[in-house]
Design a protein around this motif. Structure first.
Motif, short mmCIF file in Angstrom:
data_model
loop_
_atom_site.label_atom_id
_atom_site.label_comp_id
_atom_site.label_asym_id
_atom_site.label_seq_id
_atom_site.Cartn_x
_atom_site.Cartn_y
_atom_site.Cartn_z
N VAL A 184 0.82 -1.21 0.00
CA VAL A 184 0.00 0.00 0.00
C VAL A 184 0.85 1.26 0.00
N GLN A 185 1.81 1.34 0.91
CA GLN A 185 2.61 2.56 1.03
C GLN A 185 3.38 2.91 -0.25
N PRO A 186 4.12 1.97 -0.85
CA PRO A 186 4.82 2.30 -2.09
C PRO A 186 3.89 2.76 -3.21
N ALA A 187 2.73 2.15 -3.30
CA ALA A 187 1.78 2.54 -4.35
C ALA A 187 1.27 3.96 -4.13
N LEU A 188 0.94 4.29 -2.89
CA LEU A 188 0.44 5.63 -2.60
C LEU A 188 1.51 6.70 -2.78
N GLU A 189 2.77 6.32 -2.57
CA GLU A 189 3.87 7.28 -2.65
C GLU A 189 4.35 7.52 -4.09
N GLU A 190 3.79 6.80 -5.04
CA GLU A 190 4.23 6.94 -6.44
C GLU A 190 4.04 8.36 -6.97
N GLY A 191 3.07 9.07 -6.42
CA GLY A 191 2.80 10.43 -6.88
C GLY A 191 3.72 11.47 -6.27
N GLY A 192 4.58 11.06 -5.35
CA GLY A 192 5.53 11.99 -4.75
C GLY A 192 5.26 12.34 -3.30
N LEU A 193 4.04 12.11 -2.82
CA LEU A 193 3.74 12.38 -1.42
C LEU A 193 4.28 11.25 -0.55
N LYS A 194 4.74 11.58 0.66
CA LYS A 194 5.36 10.61 1.55
C LYS A 194 4.47 10.30 2.74
N ALA A 195 4.31 9.00 3.01
CA ALA A 195 3.49 8.56 4.14
C ALA A 195 4.12 8.99 5.46
N GLY A 196 3.29 9.47 6.36
CA GLY A 196 3.78 9.93 7.66
C GLY A 196 4.25 11.36 7.66
N LYS A 197 4.39 11.94 6.48
CA LYS A 197 4.83 13.32 6.36
C LYS A 197 3.80 14.16 5.61
N ASP A 198 3.46 13.73 4.41
CA ASP A 198 2.50 14.47 3.58
C ASP A 198 1.08 13.93 3.74
N PHE A 199 0.96 12.64 4.00
CA PHE A 199 -0.33 12.03 4.31
C PHE A 199 -0.08 10.97 5.37
N TYR A 200 -1.15 10.44 5.93
CA TYR A 200 -1.03 9.53 7.07
C TYR A 200 -1.61 8.16 6.70
N LEU A 201 -0.96 7.11 7.17
CA LEU A 201 -1.31 5.76 6.74
C LEU A 201 -1.30 4.80 7.92
N ALA A 202 -2.36 4.00 8.02
CA ALA A 202 -2.47 3.05 9.13
C ALA A 202 -3.19 1.79 8.68
N PHE A 203 -3.07 0.76 9.51
CA PHE A 203 -3.82 -0.48 9.31
C PHE A 203 -4.64 -0.75 10.55
N SER A 204 -5.87 -1.19 10.35
CA SER A 204 -6.75 -1.57 11.45
C SER A 204 -7.57 -2.77 11.00
N PRO A 205 -7.29 -3.95 11.51
CA PRO A 205 -7.97 -5.15 11.02
C PRO A 205 -9.46 -5.15 11.33
N GLU A 206 -10.26 -5.48 10.32
CA GLU A 206 -11.70 -5.62 10.57
C GLU A 206 -11.91 -6.86 11.43
N ARG A 207 -12.80 -6.73 12.40
CA ARG A 207 -13.07 -7.85 13.31
C ARG A 207 -14.57 -8.04 13.48
#
Length: 276
Positions: free
Chosen positions: A201-224
């Motif tokens: 997920v992170q590499p795909a989202l960063e392809e446009g130049g924005l960086k996870a944790g700096k320009d946008f925020y990224l997390a995982f939360s398992p559905e239960r």
């Protein structure tokens, strides 16, 4: 197995996992004990809590935090099945503006007419939130650009080899990447293997130049979700969250904390993925 220790948040006692992978540290965001206490967002410093403090502190310029706490954040839910629809309705009932995204036009039409096709969600709740203008659905992925937080809840069916098929996740991530903007929070809920968020997920989202944790925020939360269980619902099942850095975890924690009774932050996305 996990031991649990309490982190005192602004309003609610939260729990953080101390697992065998390594001890969770509320200052390091899962990137190691040498991680910096200062992150950057939009080019400006965000100073977190000082060593020894158990209270999360945000930078004054983090608008998303305030939008979440004031319930002004626009929330997008991708995938309106037995996970996504209950989540969308809970956020809408809490007062958030929620847009559900699905390629199934029949689901989109049903929701916009105020009807439910999921046993755990009453038609009355869907109808009330739609009439209140808090819930709507669309198959137009271009509207993802308007969202402040996006939750990916698409299915990951098992292949014959018993590993999850990520094709729906990849399609959803591609749709988000094409409309990604600075300041958005992206959360993956789909059941998957440890490492998916960081390695797929992170590499795909960063392809446009924005960086996870700096320009946008990224997390995982398992559905239960336990379909049909009236005792343990979306609101009452404890919610595990782990971000690519501390700030991503905190934002996901605050978002889910608006609708779910117990939030369990952990030290990284991979720890959150292993919980499932």
């Amino acid at each position: 197995s996990f031991n649990w220790r309490c982190i005192e948040g602004a309003n609610t006692p939260w729990m953080a996992a101390v697992g065998h992978i390594r001890a969770a540290d509320c200052h390091d965001g899962g990137r190691g004990h040498g991680a910096s206490r200062t992150e950057r967002t939009h080019g400006r410093p965000v100073n977190h809590s000082s060593p020894g403090s158990n209270v999360f502190v945000y930078g004054e310029d983090l608008e998303l935090r305030d939008k979440i706490r004031n319930k002004q954040a626009r929330i997008g839910i991708i995938g309106l099945g037995y996970v996504g629809l209950p989540l969308a309705v809970e956020f809408a009932k809490a007062g958030f503006q929620v847009t559900g995204f699905d390629v199934d036009v029949a689901k989109v039409t049903s929701i916009n007419k105020g009807h439910s096709y999921i046993g755990d969600v009453t038609g009355a709740d869907v109808s009330a939130t739609v009439k209140a203008g808090k819930l709507s659905a669309t198959d137009d992925m271009s509207k993802l650009h308007d969202m402040d937080a996006i939750d990916i809840c698409v299915p990951t069916p098992l292949r014959k080899t018993r590993d999850p098929d990520l094709s729906y996740v990849v399609l959803a991530v591609d749709a988000v990447r094409a409309r990604l903007k600075p300041g958005q929070l992206i959360i993956l809920e789909s059941t998957t293997y440890p490492g998916t968020t960081d390695e797929v997920v992170q590499p795909a989202l960063e392809e446009g130049g924005l960086k996870a944790g700096k320009d946008f925020y990224l997390a995982f939360s398992p559905e239960r979700v336990d379909p049909g269980n009236a005792t343990y619902t979306t609101r009452t099942i404890p919610k595990v969250v782990g971000g690519v850095n501390e700030l991503s975890t905190e934002l996901a924690r605050d978002l889910y904390g608006a609708i779910i009774s117990t939030i369990v932050p952990v030290s990284s996305t991979q720890v959150a993925e292993m919980v499932k």
